[in-house]
Write a protein that holds these residues in place. Structure first.
Motif, PDB file in Angstrom:
ATOM      1  N   LYS A 135      28.796  13.288   3.058  1.00 49.42           N
ATOM      2  CA  LYS A 135      28.906  14.341   3.482  1.00 49.42           C
ATOM      3  C   LYS A 135      27.901  15.318   4.386  1.00 49.42           C
ATOM      4  O   LYS A 135      28.005  16.438   4.966  1.00 49.42           O
ATOM      5  CB  LYS A 135      29.521  15.446   2.376  1.00 49.42           C
ATOM      6  CG  LYS A 135      30.683  15.216   1.943  1.00 49.42           C
ATOM      7  CD  LYS A 135      31.165  16.195   0.726  1.00 49.42           C
ATOM      8  CE  LYS A 135      32.403  15.428  -0.097  1.00 49.42           C
ATOM      9  NZ  LYS A 135      33.610  15.298   1.000  1.00 49.42           N
ATOM     10  N   GLU A 145      25.253   9.458  12.480  1.00 50.29           N
ATOM     11  CA  GLU A 145      25.916  10.634  12.224  1.00 50.29           C
ATOM     12  C   GLU A 145      26.548  11.333  13.544  1.00 50.29           C
ATOM     13  O   GLU A 145      26.824  10.557  14.403  1.00 50.29           O
ATOM     14  CB  GLU A 145      25.013  11.503  11.438  1.00 50.29           C
ATOM     15  CG  GLU A 145      24.607  11.079  10.206  1.00 50.29           C
ATOM     16  CD  GLU A 145      25.900  11.347   9.047  1.00 50.29           C
ATOM     17  OE1 GLU A 145      26.689  12.109   9.345  1.00 50.29           O
ATOM     18  OE2 GLU A 145      25.920  11.213   7.760  1.00 50.29           O
ATOM     19  N   ASN A 159      32.780  12.185   7.904  1.00 49.66           N
ATOM     20  CA  ASN A 159      32.032  12.627   6.894  1.00 49.66           C
ATOM     21  C   ASN A 159      33.098  13.139   5.517  1.00 49.66           C
ATOM     22  O   ASN A 159      32.789  13.948   4.753  1.00 49.66           O
ATOM     23  CB  ASN A 159      31.235  14.041   7.091  1.00 49.66           C
ATOM     24  CG  ASN A 159      30.151  13.717   7.721  1.00 49.66           C
ATOM     25  OD1 ASN A 159      29.448  12.802   7.799  1.00 49.66           O
ATOM     26  ND2 ASN A 159      29.468  14.831   8.774  1.00 49.66           N
TER      27      ASN A 159
END
Length: 299
Positions: A135, A145, A159
């Motif tokens: 997350k 990411e 995520n």
């Protein structure tokens, strides 16, 4: 002249009547073909449901006979289960999802569990899977990411848990030569823990878990000699090093299964073929359908 005019009128009337008849006949023929097509599709789907019910009945009877214990010599684990009925032939193949590594649990696990993903995927994809599931927005050294996706691919890093194995195609580090059929035999997203069924797990999964060849050969040898792990304590090892290794790895194993995949193939007497795949969760003698996919074709 009057007789000629009447004859011409009659001929034109007959001509148009024939045209109308041909048109109506063609339209009726097309409608009958469409009806036949949809009728056979309906029969195909009905056969898929029959195969699904038969597969669930096998798993239900298995629970009645052996409870929470599941192994590869039971009826449900046959290479293929064939049923014949008045509509055609149904073939059902049941595989154990609990014999596979759960991507989401290992991606969310400890550092040592996350590292095991590199036994299945290339290092970039393994780290990117961890970043895809976690997350936070902190990328692993060669992972990826949010900036890696939105800036270059125009979609967001999830995520959260992976929802489909095919989702790997959208994760940084994915390569086109990834063997999806082999991957489907090794990983899953449906089970509820990091544990795999020791009675059904394959040698490739044992190797991916990081077991030494000596340890996973001892597990497979016990099974191949007719042994069933009713308990994890059934594995007796004289070698102190192997015993210590087993004590460290036994947290990844269990002896029963709840999640199963059914591959159902049906062929009607008219040659319409249909195929479906279902993921089910067995809770004692009841079932929950977690996924259902199907298609139809004619050869």
């Amino acid at each position: 002249k009057e007789k000629s005019a009447i004859s011409i009128f009659i001929l034109w009337s007959v001509f148009f009547s024939v045209l109308i008849s041909i048109g109506l006949g063609y339209r009726t023929h097309k409608e009958l073909m469409a009806f036949s097509f949809y009728r056979d599709r309906f029969y195909g789907r009905q056969m898929l449901f029959r195969g699904f019910v038969q597969g669930c009945e096998l798993l239900r009877r298995d629970y009645i006979q052996s409870g929470d214990l599941d192994f590869l010599t039971e009826d449900w684990a046959a290479e293929e289960i064939v049923f014949n009925d008045d509509l055609g032939t149904i073939r059902v193949k049941i595989t154990d999802e609990d014999s596979k590594i759960n991507l989401n649990y290992f991606a969310r696990g400890s550092n040592s569990e996350q590292a095991l993903l590199k036994n299945i995927f290339n290092a970039e994809l393994a780290e990117s899977i961890i970043d895809w599931v976690d997350k936070d927005d902190i990328s692993h050294p060669i992972g990826g990411e949010q900036p890696n996706y939105y800036n270059f691919q125009n979609y967001n890093c999830r995520n959260s848990d992976i929802k489909s194995i095919y989702e790997l195609k959208y994760i940084k580090g994915f390569r086109e030569d990834l063997d999806f059929p082999a991957l489907f035999d090794a990983v899953t997203i449906y089970t509820e823990s990091i544990k795999v069924n020791i009675n059904t797990v394959s040698s490739s999964v044992l190797s991916a878990l990081g077991l030494s060849s000596e340890l996973f050969e001892a597990i497979l040898a016990y099974r191949e000699n007719g042994g069933v792990f009713e308990s994890l304590s059934y594995l007796q090892l004289d070698n102190p090093a192997l015993k210590a290794e087993w004590d460290a790895y036994r947290k990844y194993f269990k002896t029963g299964s709840q999640y199963f995949k059914m591959a159902i193939n049906a062929e009607t007497t008219k040659g319409i073929k249909s195929q479906s795949m279902a993921i089910v969760k067995r809770d004692r003698e009841s079932f929950e359908v977690l996924g259902w996919w199907e298609n139809f074709w004619t050869e």
